[in-house]
Enzyme design. Structure first.
Site, PDB file in Angstrom:
ATOM      1  CE  LYS A 108      -1.988   1.034   1.880  1.00  0.00           C
ATOM      2  NZ  LYS A 108      -2.216   2.410   1.463  1.00  0.00           N
TER       3      LYS A 108
ATOM      4  CD  GLU B  81      -3.247  -7.438   4.239  1.00  0.00           C
ATOM      5  OE1 GLU B  81      -3.269  -7.190   3.027  1.00  0.00           O
ATOM      6  OE2 GLU B  81      -2.310  -7.124   4.996  1.00  0.00           O
TER       7      GLU B  81
ATOM      8  CG  HIS C 244       2.848  -0.449  12.262  1.00  0.00           C
ATOM      9  ND1 HIS C 244       2.993  -1.808  12.112  1.00  0.00           N
ATOM     10  CD2 HIS C 244       1.970  -0.282  13.284  1.00  0.00           C
ATOM     11  CE1 HIS C 244       2.233  -2.441  12.984  1.00  0.00           C
ATOM     12  NE2 HIS C 244       1.607  -1.547  13.716  1.00  0.00           N
TER      13      HIS C 244
ATOM     14  NE  ARG D 147       5.048   7.836  -0.897  1.00  0.00           N
ATOM     15  CZ  ARG D 147       5.820   7.171  -0.053  1.00  0.00           C
ATOM     16  NH1 ARG D 147       7.124   7.101  -0.295  1.00  0.00           N
ATOM     17  NH2 ARG D 147       5.331   6.552   1.007  1.00  0.00           N
TER      18      ARG D 147
END
Length: 653
Positions: free
Chosen positions: A118, A202, A237, A295
């Site tokens: 990430k 973030e 999430h 994917r």
């Protein structure tokens, strides 16, 4: 270009069956793989060949790359499709395929590696002019570095595992006082889930939508997008409902999403199907890169429905070295599509996964596209993701798709395990969702959606009494004795029925078009049509579906919930059910038996304690009654739905 002749699908369940469907259309032979517990599942017997990979745990079967490659070689498969989950974003599988001369239906290992990290992905996107959230992603940052950076990033912020996904290793922090504890928890969870405790920071958008774009690229420099999807409705999430196109966006914003996603794919020289995920702020109109999934996505069917394209066919074409089937200007969208994920879980218990036998299952194929991994009589095992199926509906506009999906779920018949159908129906019918007032915290804003409701037992008993009587009449028209369905004291004709409705026992008394349950008596009318029923009892109404199991047993399906009804219940058929606590509510280990066989217990008395997921759950009687025989002992492992103890409820005279 090497045309794929035989494809091994390194996955299970609904995605394996979905890939096989396209392969059959293209004349490509298929190879299924399976673990010991999956041997009888549909994806195994629908393939042309099947290879057992070993024991149930994924680490011993579906995640063993050497076994996957060996199975491909053994069966002569010239390509491997990883589906999603398991090894779908594993660089080692992509590299192993290349080494073995087997086509990998997916991107190259470098793209998987970059987007799987990430922090690296954030840095690359920022360098490629793709908007990213303010944050801190320094490689190898220590706790003190992260603490110092948190004030610069600003609160609220999100601590996010660098190697993560699916909500693991993720914590929302509202102020500096919470940061240290949240950081420690995120690192622990990331280390446990991914073997890597690196995290980044973030800025957190408390009222954001999750909007993602489907991209495709080939080996000839062509990159396109197939529009966006909204996946804002989530729990922990993880997505629950997805739709395309994303509602409420103007064309300029849609185009900006598509252009940013294409730019992201070009930045890593991408190939195949991918999804670029963004957080979108409706208030400001800004959006920010979140991650890229290298994917096919679970929610790809909604894109297929609005474009008319087969994305698996596109994947196979690109993997074989062909150019993309269409250029950007030739891809068009029409109407609206919406998908729900049907999970084996209990929303009322924090979405605790469920497992067990699908004792009754009828898919509503006439109302929806159903991508399912199971059929009636299959078992949902606790070793894998609890998703049972996806139901996808199309409409000319969003509300038409939503209403069609509600109809499909109302026509679903599923019994034997906990599942989220009633919860999905509540969300789809909610005003905020209907008006597309969406963000990723919808369930937090609408806590009533977590409140379970159930049909009144009296109405269920009345419907069951009439349906069973109709079944009797249909089956015994030639038997005059069995067709006499009531008794006639003093010239009055009565129909008396005692019925067990789930865990309650009720008596229904019918006379001359009226019916009484307890102290209530009203005119009764019931209409039956194609396994459906509609009941009116005075001012009360009920509608749903039914399935007659035997002469005295049937299932009623109302608002997604299954209810088991038994006529004239014996002690054996009136054993206490899950609400009373004598059927295992989840898989686990028996810790203690609190009473002796033959003991009388009162409501609230502890009967048995079960340990599951490192927590103890004490099962208590909900009504007075007598414990008869235990079917388990302390130390036994049990599966959800296992009968633990026989129980006879006290029935008032």
């Amino acid at each position: 270009m090497a045309k794929i002749k035989k494809l091994l699908i390194a996955n299970r369940g609904e995605i394996a069956r979905r890939i096989m469907r396209t392969c059959r259309q293209q004349g490509i032979a298929t190879v299924a793989v399976y673990s010991d517990v999956d041997a009888t599942l549909p994806h195994v017997h629908e393939a042309d060949q099947a290879v057992c990979l070993g024991p149930a745990p994924a680490r011993d079967s579906y995640l063993v790359i050497d076994k996957i490659i060996a199975a491909a070689k053994e069966t002569g498969a010239d390509a491997i499709h990883p589906g999603y989950g398991f090894l779908s974003e594993n660089t080692e599988l992509a590299a192993a395929c290349e080494k073995a001369g087997i086509i990998f239906v997916g991107p190259n290992a470098r793209a998987i590696e970059v987007m799987g990290d990430k922090a690296a992905a954030r840095q690359l996107m920022a360098a490629s002019q793709v908007p990213v959230l303010p944050g801190f992603d320094e490689e190898g940052a220590r706790d003190e570095d992260l603490i110092a950076a948190s004030t610069t990033v600003g609160f609220p912020l999100l601590i996010k595992a660098v190697a993560g996904g699916g909500g693991k290793g993720m914590r929302v922090v509202n102020d500096a006082a919470e940061f240290n504890e949240a950081l420690a928890a995120a690192r622990r969870e990331a280390r446990s889930a991914f073997g890597d405790d690196r995290v980044l920071l973030e800025r957190y958008l408390p009222a954001a939508r999750h909007v993602e774009v489907q991209v495709f690229a080939d080996n000839h420099g062509n990159v396109v997008h197939l529009f966006e999807r909204d996946c804002s409705v989530q729990r922990r999430h993880q997505k629950i409902i997805e739709e395309a196109p994303a509602p409420g966006l103007d064309e300029a914003t849609r185009n900006a999403f598509g252009e940013a996603a294409v730019q992201a794919a070009k930045a890593i020289d991408y190939r195949g199907a991918g999804t670029v995920e963004f957080l979108y702020s409706p208030a400001s109109g800004e959006f920010f890169f979140m991650e890229m999934n290298t994917r096919l996505q679970v929610e790809h069917p909604v894109t297929e429905m609005i474009t008319g394209e087969d994305l698996v066919a596109w994947q196979l074409s690109v993997a074989a070295g062909e150019t993309l089937p269409k250029a950007q200007e030739d891809i068009h969208r029409h109407g609206h599509a919406m998908e729900v994920r049907l999970y084996a879980e209990n929303p009322e218990q924090g979405f605790l996964p469920s497992s067990g036998l699908l004792s009754h299952l009828r898919w509503p194929h006439e109302h929806a596209r159903v991508d399912a991994g199971y059929e009636s009589g299959d078992r949902v095992e606790e070793y894998y993701d609890p998703m049972i199926a996806k139901l996808i509906c199309y409409g000319e506009d969003r509300d038409a798709a939503r209403q069609q999906l509600i109809t499909a779920l109302q026509n679903l018949e599923l019994s034997g395990i906990h599942h989220n159908t009633p919860f999905l129906l509540r969300v789809l019918a909610d005003d905020a969702f209907a008006n597309a007032d969406l963000d990723t915290r919808l369930l937090e804003h609408r806590p009533h959606l977590m409140e379970a409701s159930s049909a009144a037992p009296e109405l269920l008993a009345l419907a069951a009494s009439r349906i069973l009587a109709a079944s009797d009449q249909a089956g015994t028209q030639d038997n005059p004795w069995q067709s006499l369905s009531g008794w006639r004291p003093l010239g009055q004709r009565f129909q008396l029925s005692q019925l067990q409705v789930d865990d309650a026992v009720l008596t229904v008394r019918e006379q001359d078009g009226h019916a009484a349950v307890g102290e209530q008596s009203h005119a009764l009318a019931l209409a039956l049509q194609e396994q459906g029923f509609r009941l009116h009892w005075g001012a009360h109404g009920l509608q749903g579906r039914y399935s007659v199991i035997d002469a005295d047993t049937l299932l009623l399906f109302v608002d997604g919930q299954a209810h088991r009804i038994v006529r004239n219940p014996s002690r054996d058929s009136a054993q206490h059910g899950a609400e009373g606590g004598f059927v295992a509510p989840m898989s686990g280990t028996i810790v203690a038996l609190h009473v002796e066989p033959g003991s009388h217990v009162n409501s609230g008395d502890a009967v048995i304690t079960l340990e599951a997921m490192k927590m103890e759950h004490t099962l208590r009687a909900t009504v007075p009654g007598r414990v008869h025989d235990f079917h388990v002992a302390a130390g036994d492992s049990v599966s959800e739905g296992t009968l633990l103890v026989e129980f006879e409820a006290d029935i008032e005279a």
